[in-house]
Design an enzyme around this catalytic site. Structure first.
Site, PDB file in Angstrom:
ATOM      1  CE  LYS A   1      -3.909   1.889   2.707  1.00 23.82           C
ATOM      2  NZ  LYS A   1      -4.686   1.753   3.957  1.00 23.82           N
TER       3      LYS A   1
ATOM      4  CB  SER B   1      -8.046   3.498   2.892  1.00 28.61           C
ATOM      5  OG  SER B   1      -7.216   2.908   3.875  1.00 28.61           O
TER       6      SER B   1
ATOM      7  CB  SER C   1      -8.358   0.780   5.956  1.00 29.74           C
ATOM      8  OG  SER C   1      -9.077   1.977   5.790  1.00 29.74           O
TER       9      SER C   1
END
Lengths: 470, 437
Positions: A84, A159, A183
C-alpha cells in the site's frame, strides 16, 4: 516454465514451486509484471511499479540455486508482494495517494517493508488507496479510483482497495495494507480476499504515513490463511522505533493448516446482524451452522450498539487526523496544503473543531470515555466466549460513486469493524461466498487482544469449509 | 522611578535545554551549538511522514531530578500531549509537550530574603528548530529541533525585578549543581520569559491582563526588562489607560520592551494526548527513591553550611556557592587549616583578587599569604623587628661578627618567628647585615 495464462498462486504455493525448481523468482515476477501490464490500466491498482524487480528476482534466484535451505533464513525469498502506498519505501516514491506527496521519495524505510525485504520479499509496486487512507472505497485517491476486479462498476472498498484488488485480480500473490477502522477488512470483504488486522501495536507503524495514530494497524492481505500467517510472522514484533508496539514477542502463527484443538464458544452479536443486509447475514450464518456441526458452540451475544462507535470513531480519528496532517505545510517536502483533497479538508476541519477550546470536553474527552466503555464491553463478552463471528461489511461491494452521496460514507459503511478497531482487537476477514451479483461476501472473526493464533486456527477451519463448498 | 502606587505581579517561565547525549524523541545528537546547519537531523526531528517519537529516558530522569530538587510532587502517571500550532520552525505542526499531566507540580524555591517562591509545574517538551533571517529570507536549521527542553513555570509570586532575577539565578544554580544541563545562557540553553502585571493592593486578585516578555537570555536583561515594563504599565494605569494583553520583546540596547503580538485573539493550541507515546508510569520506569537519594548536596544546603561553618554572610555564601562551586568551599577549608582569616579569603574570592578557577585552591591561598608577607618587605615594622632581634641575641651577633655564617641564619629565623613568617627573607637579610656593619 510458467504458462502466461496460468492463474496466480498463493505465496506458499509459489514457494513450493521455487523449492522444487518448477519456477524461478524471475519467472514469477515476470508473470505478475505481465498481469499488471494487461490489467492495471483498467483497474488502476498500482500507482508505481518497481523497475528493478527482475534484477532483484535474479539475485534471489542465485541465492536459491546455491542454497536450498535459504528459505529457512528468508521465508519470503524471491516472492513478490504489493505494498500500500502509505508505507515508506526507499526504492519507490510514497504518496499516500495524495497530490501533496506526488513524487515524494522517503529517505527511510518503514519497519514493515524492511522486515518483508529482510525476509527476502520483492516489492512489485505501490498500490492505490484512499488519499491519506481517508475513505472506504479507494475513490478519494487523488490518482483516480481503483475498480473492483469482480465487477468494474463496483468499488473495491478501502482504504487498502489497491492492495485487496491486486490480490483478487492476481496482480500480486499477496499484499500489505493498513487499517485504522476497517481499511484492511472491508476492502478484503468486497474483493473476496483474506485480510488480517492484528492487535494494535503488534506490527510497527514506523514509516507508515499516519492516519489516526491510536488506531493505525498494518496487516497482510492474502489469498490463503496460511499466507496471512506467514506474513504476520515476518511482520509482527516489537520495534524500538515505535513506542506503541507491544513489548513481548508475538506468538508465531501456524503456517500449516492447524484447526482449534477443542470446541470453541463462538459469539454472534445480534446488534451486528441487525445492521447488515440479509444476503450477507445468510452467508455468515451458514458458516456458523457448519461450525456448529463441527462441534463448536454457537451463541447469540449482545454487544454495545455498533452505531455508537461511529460517533466515537469519527471524533477521535478526525482529531488525530487534523494534527497528523499539520506537517504537510510544503516547507520541507511535498506540495503545500492548497493541494489537499476534499475529504482531507473535511476531516481537518472537523478534527480542529472537536479539539477546540470549549468543545474538547464535549467531544474529544467524551469520545475517549466512550472508547473505554467499548474496550470494557469486549472484555466482558470475552470472559464467556472465545471468538466473535459477524459480517465484515453491511453489504457486498457498492457501485463506484456511492461515496459521493454520503459525507460520512466510510464511517457508516464501516460500522461493523469500528468497535473492534477502537478496542485495538485482532480480527480477520474471510470470504464466505457471493451474492446474486456474483460479488464476494466476507465474514470476520474478532478475538481478544493478542489472540491472533486462536483467530487463525478457526480461520483455517472456515477456509476448508468454504473451499469444499466451492 | 517605580511608582509606589502599584504592586508588580510577576511570574517566570524558564526553559532549559537538557544537555543529554541524544535528542528528546530520536537518536540525533542533542549538542547542536556551533554545528553545521541541518547536519544533525533524522526523519523524527524533521517531522517526515511516518516518523514516530520515542521518549529519551535520560531526559525523563533529569527532569525528575530537577522536580525532586524543586520539591515538586511527581505525577507518577504522566504523559505527553500535542500542542498544535503552525510556525516554520515547528516541523510537525505540533510540539510534543506536557499539558494535562506535567511531570512535576507544586514545587518551591527559597530566596535569600527567605521568601518562598512557589512553582506551579515543571514539564518536559521538545525544542523547535532555529529560524534565522539571512538576506531577508528565512533559513531553518533543524539541528535544534527535538532537543529536550524543560519548562519551569513559577506561580505569579514574584514582586520585583530584583526578586525575579534572584529567582532565575537560583534556578540556574540548581540546574548547574544537578548537572542536568550546562544552562549556558549565551548558547540559548536557558531562556527566560516574564509575565508582568500590576495591582493596587496586596489583597487584590490577580489582574485580568498580563504582559509576556519573551526570549530573554540574561539575568540583567530580565531585570532591566521588568523594570521598564513596570514603569510603562504604571504610567499607563496612572493615566487611566487600559493595558492590553500582549507579548513583548526586549531590546537590550534601548533597555526597552516592544510589542510583538497582541494576545487579544486567545491562543488555541488544541492540546490532546500524544497518541504515538503510551502514558508513562514513572514508578515502573525509575526507582524514584533511589533518584531522591542520588541528589547531590543542593545549593541551599551548601549555603547554610558555609554560613554556619565559616561565619560567612548570606551574600558571601551565595556568591561563592554559585560562582565557585566546590573549589570555593575547598579554598575556605584550606584557609581554615592554615589559620588565615576566613572572611578575608572569602572577600578575596568574591573580589577576584586572583583567578581561583585557573590557579586552584592551594595556589590561591599561597598568593594570599605572599601578599600578606609583602607588607613586611622593608618598612619601619621590619626594621623595628630586626633591631629588636639584634638586642635580644648578643651572642649570635658576636658570632656573626667573628665570621660564623650560621649565626646569620639563626638571626633570620628569629625575625621570621617574630613576624609569623611574614618577613621577606632577602629584605630581612639586607637590613640585618646593614645594621651589623
Amino acid at each position: 516454465m510458467i504458462k502466461l495464462n496460468e492463474k496466480g498462486h498463493s505465496l506458499i504455493e509459489w514457494r513450493k514451486k521455487l523449492i522444487a525448481g518448477q519456477a524461478s523468482s524471475r519467472e514469477i515476477c515476470q508473470f505478475y509484471l505481465n498481469q499488471i501490464q494487461k490489467k492495471n490500466n483498467q483497474l488502476n491498482i498500482y500507482l508505481v511499479t518497481n523497475r528493478q524487480i527482475l534484477k532483484e528476482a535474479a539475485r534471489a534466484d542465485q541465492i536459491i540455486n546455491h542454497d536450498k535451505k535459504a528459505f529457512k533464513k528468508q521465508p519470503l525469498l524471491g516472492l513478490p508482494l504489493a505494498v500500500k502506498d502509505n508505507f515508506c519505501t526507499t526504492n519507490l516514491p510514497t504518496t499516500a495517494a495524495s497530490f501533496i506527496l506526488e513524487n515524494y521519495q522517503p529517505p527511510y524505510q518503514s519497519t514493515a517493508t524492511q522486515r518483508l525485504t529482510n525476509a527476502g520479499a520483492i516489492i512489485l509496486g505501490k498500490t492505490n488507496m484512499d488519499a491519506w487512507a481517508h475513505g472506504s472505497s479507494t475513490e478519494t485517491s487523488d490518482f483516480g479510483p481503483t475498480k473492483n476486479p469482480h465487477h468494474l462498476e463496483y468499488a473495491p472498498g478501502g482504504s487498502s482497495g489497491g492492495s485487496t484488488a491486486a490480490v483478487a485480480a492476481d496482480l500480486a500473490p499477496a499484499a500489505i495494507g493498513s487499517e485504522t477502522a476497517g481499511s484492511i477488512r472491508q476492502p478484503a470483504a468486497w474483493c473476496g480476499v483474506i485480510g488480517l488486522k492484528p492487535t494494535y501495536g503488534r506490527i510497527s507503524r514506523w514509516g507508515v504515513i499516519a492516519m489516526a495514530s491510536s488506531l493505525d494497524c498494518p496487516g497482510p492481505i492474502t489469498k490463503t490463511v496460511a499466507d496471512a500467517a506467514l506474513l504476520y510472522n515476518c511482520l509482527a514484533g516489537p520495534d524500538y522505533h515505535d513506542a506503541t508496539t507491544i513489548q513481548n514477542q508475538p506468538q508465531k502463527l501456524p503456517s500449516k493448516k492447524t484447526i482449534p484443538n477443542r470446541p470453541l464458544i463462538i459469539g454472534l452479536p445480534k446488534e451486528y446482524f441487525n445492521q447488515s443486509q440479509q444476503d450477507v447475514n445468510q452467508k455468515v450464518i451458514a458458516v456458523a451452522n457448519q461450525l456448529k456441526k463441527l462441534g463448536h458452540k454457537i451463541k447469540e451475544i449482545s454487544l454495545l450498539d455498533p452505531t455508537l462507535s461511529i460517533a466515537v470513531y469519527t471524533i477521535l480519528q478526525r482529531a488525530e487526523v487534523s494534527s497528523n496532517l499539520a506537517r504537510y505545510d510544503g516547507i520541507r517536502f511535498g506540495r503545500d496544503r492548497s493541494h489537499f483533497g476534499l475529504e482531507a479538508l473535511r476531516r481537518i476541519m472537523l478534527g480542529t473543531f472537536v479539539l477546540s477550546a470549549g468543545y474538547f470536553d464535549q467531544y474529544y474527552l467524551k469520545a475517549q470515555k466512550a472508547r473505554t466503555k467499548i474496550v470494557k464491553d469486549f472484555q466482558k463478552v470475552f470472559t464467556n466466549i472465545d471468538l466473535i463471528l459477524s459480517p465484515t461489511s453491511l453489504t457486498a461491494a457498492l457501485k463506484l460513486g456511492a461515496w459521493n452521496d454520503n459525507v460520512m460514507f466510510g464511517e457508516t459503511q464501516d460500522v461493523l469493524v469500528e468497535p473492534s478497531a477502537l478496542a485495538g482487537l485482532p480480527a480477520i476477514n474471510l470470504p464466505c461466498g457471493f451474492n446474486k451479483q456474483k460479488l464476494p461476501i466476507g465474514l470476520q472473526i474478532i478475538g481478544p487482544q493478542q489472540q491472533e493464533k486462536k483467530i487463525i486456527e478457526l480461520a483455517y477451519q472456515i477456509e476448508t469449509l468454504t473451499d469444499e463448498k466451492n | 522611578m517605580i511608582s509606589k502606587k502599584f504592586l508588580p505581579v510577576i511570574g517566570l517561565e524558564i526553559h532549559i535545554e537538557l544537555t543529554t547525549r541524544r535528542k528528546m524523541f530520536c537518536g540525533c545528537p542533542a549538542d547542536h551549538f556551533g554545528q553545521k546547519p541541518n547536519t544533525q537531523t533524522c526523519p523524527v526531528c524533521l517531522g517526515l511522514p511516518g516518523a514516530l517519537p520515542v521518549p529519551n529516558q535520560e531526559a525523563l530522569k533529569r527532569t525528575i531530578l530537577l522536580a525532586l530538587a524543586l520539591k515538586c510532587q511527581i505525577n507518577h502517571q504522566t504523559w505527553f500531549d500535542r500542542k498544535n500550532y503552525f510556525y516554520p520552525d515547528l516541523p510537525k505542526g505540533y510540539q510534543i509537550s506536557q499539558f494535562f499531566r506535567p511531570l512535576g507540580i507544586g514545587g518551591q524555591i527559597n530566596l535569600d530574603n527567605n521568601r518562598l517562591i512557589k512553582i506551579k509545574e515543571i514539564h518536559l517538551e521538545e525544542d523547535t528548530a532555529k529560524s534565522i533571517m539571512v538576506d531577508k529570507k528565512r533559513r531553518l536549521d533543524f539541528n535544534k529541533s527535538g532537543v529536550p527542553l524543560i519548562e519551569i513555570v513559577s506561580e505569579p509570586n514574584l514582586t520585583s525585578a530584583q526578586e525575579a532575577k534572584h529567582y532565575a539565578q537560583k534556578v540556574h544554580h540548581l540546574v548547574k549543581t544537578l548537572g542536568i544541563s550546562s544552562a549556558d545562557m549565551e548558547k540559548g540553553q536557558m531562556r527566560l520569559e516574564a509575565n508582568i502585571s500590576l495591582k493596587k493592593l496586596p489583597t487584590d486578585p490577580l489582574p485580568k491582563y498580563k504582559v509576556e516578555i519573551k526570549n530573554i537570555n540574561s539575568f540583567r536583561y530580565l531585570h532591566d526588562a521588568i523594570v521598564f515594563e513596570i514603569n510603562r504599565q504604571s504610567r499607563l494605569l496612572s493615566a487611566g489607560k487600559k493595558i492590553i494583553q500582549e507579548t513583548r520583546g526586549y531590546t537590550p540596547g534601548k533597555k526597552a520592551t516592544y510589542s510583538q503580538r497582541s494576545k487579544e485573539e486567545a491562543y488555541e493550541y488544541r492540546y490532546f494526548p500524544e497518541p504515538d507515546i503510551p502514558p508513562l508510569n514513572l514508578e515502573q520506569l525509575f526507582n524514584l527513591q533511589e533518584l531522591q537519594k542520588s541528589l547531590p548536596q543542593l545549593p541551599e544546603q551548601i549555603i547554610n553550611e558555609l554560613i554556619t561553618k565559616y561565619q560567612l554572610s548570606q551574600y558571601q555564601a551565595d556568591i561563592i556557592t554559585r560562582k565557585y562551586p566546590i573549589i570555593g568551599e575547598k579554598t575556605l577549608k584550606i584557609a581554615l587549616k592554615e589559620k588565615i582569616t576566613i572572611v578575608d579569603v572569602a572577600n578575596a574570592i568574591i573580589n577576584q583578587n586572583y583567578n581561583l578557577k585557573k590557579i586552584g585552591a592551594q595556589k590561591f591561598i599561597e598568593k594570599i599569604k605572599l601578599a600578606a608577607k609583602k607588607e613586611l618587605t622593608g618598612g619601619q615594622e621590619l626594621k623595628t623587628v630586626v633591631n629588636q632581634v639584634i638586642i635580644e641575641n648578643p651572642r649570635a651577633v658576636k658570632d656573626y661578627r667573628a665570621g660564623k655564617r650560621a649565626a646569620l641564619s639563626f638571626l633570620i629565623g628569629q625575625i621570621q618567628q617574630k613576624t609569623n613568617g611574614r618577613a621577606d627573607i632577602k629584605q630581612a637579610q639586607k637590613l640585618l647585615t646593614d645594621a651589623l656593619k
